[in-house]
Motif scaffolding. Sequence first.
Motif, PDB file in Angstrom:
ATOM      1  N   SER A 170      63.037  38.465  38.507  1.00 56.14           N
ATOM      2  CA  SER A 170      63.669  39.243  39.225  1.00 56.14           C
ATOM      3  C   SER A 170      62.729  39.964  40.387  1.00 56.14           C
ATOM      4  CB  SER A 170      64.071  40.347  37.796  1.00 56.14           C
ATOM      5  OG  SER A 170      63.465  41.136  37.653  1.00 56.14           O
ATOM      6  N   PRO A 171      63.882  40.909  40.963  1.00 53.49           N
ATOM      7  CA  PRO A 171      63.551  40.972  42.292  1.00 53.49           C
ATOM      8  C   PRO A 171      61.979  41.900  42.032  1.00 53.49           C
ATOM      9  CG  PRO A 171      65.627  41.273  42.561  1.00 53.49           C
ATOM     10  CD  PRO A 171      65.386  40.729  41.419  1.00 53.49           C
ATOM     11  N   SER A 172      62.310  42.829  40.667  1.00 50.24           N
ATOM     12  CA  SER A 172      60.879  43.678  40.933  1.00 50.24           C
ATOM     13  C   SER A 172      60.482  43.352  39.510  1.00 50.24           C
ATOM     14  CB  SER A 172      61.613  44.996  39.676  1.00 50.24           C
ATOM     15  OG  SER A 172      62.641  44.116  38.358  1.00 50.24           O
ATOM     16  N   SER A 173      59.936  41.642  39.818  1.00 50.32           N
ATOM     17  CA  SER A 173      59.288  41.127  38.908  1.00 50.32           C
ATOM     18  C   SER A 173      57.727  41.219  39.515  1.00 50.32           C
ATOM     19  CB  SER A 173      59.299  39.967  38.964  1.00 50.32           C
ATOM     20  OG  SER A 173      58.378  39.315  38.013  1.00 50.32           O
ATOM     21  N   SER A 174      56.697  41.324  38.581  1.00 52.16           N
ATOM     22  CA  SER A 174      55.786  41.363  39.551  1.00 52.16           C
ATOM     23  C   SER A 174      54.546  40.172  39.226  1.00 52.16           C
ATOM     24  CB  SER A 174      54.348  42.360  37.907  1.00 52.16           C
ATOM     25  OG  SER A 174      54.934  42.104  37.275  1.00 52.16           O
ATOM     26  N   SER A 175      55.827  38.939  38.801  1.00 52.98           N
ATOM     27  CA  SER A 175      54.548  37.937  38.139  1.00 52.98           C
ATOM     28  C   SER A 175      54.130  37.734  39.706  1.00 52.98           C
ATOM     29  CB  SER A 175      55.568  36.556  37.916  1.00 52.98           C
ATOM     30  OG  SER A 175      55.285  35.350  37.837  1.00 52.98           O
ATOM     31  N   THR A 176      52.840  37.242  39.942  1.00 56.62           N
ATOM     32  CA  THR A 176      51.826  36.389  40.708  1.00 56.62           C
ATOM     33  C   THR A 176      51.820  34.926  40.924  1.00 56.62           C
ATOM     34  OG1 THR A 176      50.035  36.352  39.071  1.00 56.62           O
ATOM     35  CG2 THR A 176      50.870  38.701  41.214  1.00 56.62           C
ATOM     36  N   LEU A 177      52.216  34.035  39.166  1.00 56.48           N
ATOM     37  CA  LEU A 177      52.263  32.914  39.118  1.00 56.48           C
ATOM     38  C   LEU A 177      52.727  32.013  39.815  1.00 56.48           C
ATOM     39  CD1 LEU A 177      49.706  32.163  35.284  1.00 56.48           C
ATOM     40  CD2 LEU A 177      49.008  31.486  37.603  1.00 56.48           C
ATOM     41  N   PRO A 178      52.597  30.637  40.541  1.00 61.19           N
ATOM     42  CA  PRO A 178      53.683  29.840  40.779  1.00 61.19           C
ATOM     43  C   PRO A 178      54.190  29.580  39.300  1.00 61.19           C
ATOM     44  CG  PRO A 178      51.454  29.252  41.220  1.00 61.19           C
ATOM     45  CD  PRO A 178      51.460  30.904  40.721  1.00 61.19           C
ATOM     46  N   PRO A 179      55.145  29.185  39.639  1.00 54.46           N
ATOM     47  CA  PRO A 179      55.756  28.197  38.442  1.00 54.46           C
ATOM     48  C   PRO A 179      54.843  26.709  38.190  1.00 54.46           C
ATOM     49  CG  PRO A 179      57.505  28.882  40.388  1.00 54.46           C
ATOM     50  CD  PRO A 179      56.558  28.707  40.914  1.00 54.46           C
ATOM     51  N   GLY A 180      55.266  26.777  36.762  1.00 50.32           N
ATOM     52  CA  GLY A 180      54.114  25.437  36.128  1.00 50.32           C
ATOM     53  C   GLY A 180      53.042  25.744  36.053  1.00 50.32           C
ATOM     54  N   GLN A 181      52.029  26.749  35.772  1.00 50.92           N
ATOM     55  CA  GLN A 181      50.995  26.869  35.578  1.00 50.92           C
ATOM     56  C   GLN A 181      50.580  27.922  34.613  1.00 50.92           C
ATOM     57  OE1 GLN A 181      48.395  27.981  38.748  1.00 50.92           O
ATOM     58  NE2 GLN A 181      49.413  26.816  40.354  1.00 50.92           N
ATOM     59  N   GLY A 182      49.881  27.460  34.054  1.00 52.53           N
ATOM     60  CA  GLY A 182      49.472  27.869  32.674  1.00 52.53           C
ATOM     61  C   GLY A 182      49.579  28.511  31.417  1.00 52.53           C
ATOM     62  N   THR A 183      49.011  28.665  30.372  1.00 54.69           N
ATOM     63  CA  THR A 183      49.257  28.589  28.460  1.00 54.69           C
ATOM     64  C   THR A 183      49.245  29.963  28.007  1.00 54.69           C
ATOM     65  OG1 THR A 183      46.781  27.888  28.449  1.00 54.69           O
ATOM     66  CG2 THR A 183      49.213  25.757  28.720  1.00 54.69           C
ATOM     67  N   LEU A 184      50.011  29.968  26.972  1.00 58.08           N
ATOM     68  CA  LEU A 184      49.212  30.789  26.153  1.00 58.08           C
ATOM     69  C   LEU A 184      48.771  30.866  25.106  1.00 58.08           C
ATOM     70  CD1 LEU A 184      53.136  32.536  25.061  1.00 58.08           C
ATOM     71  CD2 LEU A 184      51.536  33.378  27.149  1.00 58.08           C
ATOM     72  N   ALA A 185      47.498  31.385  24.502  1.00 60.29           N
ATOM     73  CA  ALA A 185      46.552  30.778  23.711  1.00 60.29           C
ATOM     74  C   ALA A 185      47.173  32.063  22.533  1.00 60.29           C
ATOM     75  CB  ALA A 185      45.323  31.170  24.301  1.00 60.29           C
ATOM     76  N   GLY A 186      46.450  30.982  21.235  1.00 58.78           N
ATOM     77  CA  GLY A 186      46.568  31.704  20.070  1.00 58.78           C
ATOM     78  C   GLY A 186      46.183  30.925  19.209  1.00 58.78           C
ATOM     79  N   LYS A 187      46.431  32.133  17.875  1.00 56.02           N
ATOM     80  CA  LYS A 187      46.379  31.410  16.954  1.00 56.02           C
ATOM     81  C   LYS A 187      47.364  30.657  15.824  1.00 56.02           C
ATOM     82  CE  LYS A 187      43.615  31.805  12.427  1.00 56.02           C
ATOM     83  NZ  LYS A 187      42.355  32.825  11.985  1.00 56.02           N
ATOM     84  N   CYS A 188      47.673  29.521  15.727  1.00 56.43           N
ATOM     85  CA  CYS A 188      48.578  29.631  14.261  1.00 56.43           C
ATOM     86  C   CYS A 188      48.175  29.726  13.314  1.00 56.43           C
ATOM     87  CB  CYS A 188      48.178  27.537  14.545  1.00 56.43           C
ATOM     88  SG  CYS A 188      49.462  27.523  12.993  1.00 56.43           S
ATOM     89  N   THR A 189      49.786  30.629  12.607  1.00 58.28           N
ATOM     90  CA  THR A 189      49.509  31.785  11.417  1.00 58.28           C
ATOM     91  C   THR A 189      50.042  30.707  10.525  1.00 58.28           C
ATOM     92  OG1 THR A 189      50.900  32.631  11.641  1.00 58.28           O
ATOM     93  CG2 THR A 189      49.104  33.618  12.502  1.00 58.28           C
ATOM     94  N   SER A 190      50.796  29.718  10.732  1.00 57.86           N
ATOM     95  CA  SER A 190      52.058  28.517   9.772  1.00 57.86           C
ATOM     96  C   SER A 190      52.757  27.991  10.389  1.00 57.86           C
ATOM     97  CB  SER A 190      53.232  30.167   8.992  1.00 57.86           C
ATOM     98  OG  SER A 190      53.868  29.890   9.830  1.00 57.86           O
ATOM     99  N   VAL A 191      52.843  26.611   9.565  1.00 54.58           N
ATOM    100  CA  VAL A 191      54.169  26.263  10.312  1.00 54.58           C
ATOM    101  C   VAL A 191      55.054  25.588   9.567  1.00 54.58           C
ATOM    102  CG1 VAL A 191      53.747  22.970  10.272  1.00 54.58           C
ATOM    103  CG2 VAL A 191      51.988  23.919  10.852  1.00 54.58           C
ATOM    104  N   ARG A 192      56.182  25.859  10.342  1.00 48.66           N
ATOM    105  CA  ARG A 192      57.153  26.084   9.922  1.00 48.66           C
ATOM    106  C   ARG A 192      57.978  24.536   9.205  1.00 48.66           C
ATOM    107  NH1 ARG A 192      58.416  31.389  10.236  1.00 48.66           N
ATOM    108  NH2 ARG A 192      60.293  30.913   9.000  1.00 48.66           N
ATOM    109  N   ASP A 193      59.137  24.210   9.924  1.00 44.80           N
ATOM    110  CA  ASP A 193      59.572  23.062   9.908  1.00 44.80           C
ATOM    111  C   ASP A 193      59.249  21.614  10.057  1.00 44.80           C
ATOM    112  OD1 ASP A 193      61.604  21.697   8.644  1.00 44.80           O
ATOM    113  OD2 ASP A 193      63.593  22.273   9.615  1.00 44.80           O
ATOM    114  N   ASN A 194      58.165  21.520  10.674  1.00 45.06           N
ATOM    115  CA  ASN A 194      57.909  20.344  10.155  1.00 45.06           C
ATOM    116  C   ASN A 194      57.531  19.682  11.664  1.00 45.06           C
ATOM    117  OD1 ASN A 194      58.032  19.802   7.511  1.00 45.06           O
ATOM    118  ND2 ASN A 194      59.850  18.935   7.942  1.00 45.06           N
ATOM    119  N   ASP A 195      58.857  20.832  12.460  1.00 40.99           N
ATOM    120  CA  ASP A 195      58.065  20.764  14.272  1.00 40.99           C
ATOM    121  C   ASP A 195      57.582  22.329  14.946  1.00 40.99           C
ATOM    122  OD1 ASP A 195      60.643  21.007  14.166  1.00 40.99           O
ATOM    123  OD2 ASP A 195      61.360  18.651  14.643  1.00 40.99           O
ATOM    124  N   ASN A 196      57.685  22.594  14.186  1.00 41.65           N
ATOM    125  CA  ASN A 196      57.772  24.027  14.824  1.00 41.65           C
ATOM    126  C   ASN A 196      56.559  25.066  13.381  1.00 41.65           C
ATOM    127  OD1 ASN A 196      59.111  25.809  12.904  1.00 41.65           O
ATOM    128  ND2 ASN A 196      60.834  23.747  13.701  1.00 41.65           N
TER     129      ASN A 196
END
Length: 255
Positions: A70-96
């Motif tokens: 949106s016009p009010s967005s503060s995003s400065t990264l170009p599309p297609g860059q970066g990832t979210l990092a974290g810890k997997c806490t549970s595995v659900r239905d085999n592909d999620n």
Amino acid sequence: MKDSLVPSVFKKREPSPSFFATPQGLITALLTTPLLYFALHPRTWKRYKTAEYVTPDVLHRFKPNGPKPSPSSSSTLPPGQGTLAGKCTSVRDNDNFRLYHRPFWHRVLRFRVPATQKELKDETIHVRLAGVDAPEAAHFGQQAQPYSAEAKQWLEQRVMEKTVFVRPLRRDQYGRLVSMVWTRSLFPPFRRNVNVDMLRAGWAVLYTATGAEYDGMYEELKQAELHARATRRGMWASEKPLVSPGEHKKAGRKA
């Protein structure tokens, strides 16, 4: 003669150059400015509790040609860059699986990751592996597909309780982030793609339904499945004809 009679304390002195006007100061400024920007930028601190917090503005940072911010967005990264990092806490239905997002400083400062179901309630992101479809577990009155337990076991061994890196591509109708997922590796490029590896191990098929996301990796994903079929890995070792997860779900809806 007169100048020699004036005490040195009263003599006009040339101002000393500023530290940042010296070569050493310029180098220091060039090195520290990006580091300070990175350290203080909200993106290195902000934690996304659930998939609902990952808005189209946020998705735009990760997906090439993704939703425009949106016009009010503060995003400065170009599309297609970066990832979210974290810890997997549970595995659900085999592909999620469930991801507890840990931004940069949360990992550096070793902030505690909740361990109980009560603590994790409304604190994790539901992640769906993009471009793959694993055998279905038993639910909605349908029996589990053959190899569903093996597919879940493979994914658990790969991501459970580990640091994973997620590139979200979109949010689906179930509120999950359809994503490319990586885990750490000891060898260059020091990350392995979970989506590709699950297909190559023979525990999933390429997902081709409407709305499928491949993040520009369609050919690599397709070749991974073909390799598993040719080498009879995972479920492709079976002599019996296999029913794809998509066909299994269609049969369940007709029943």
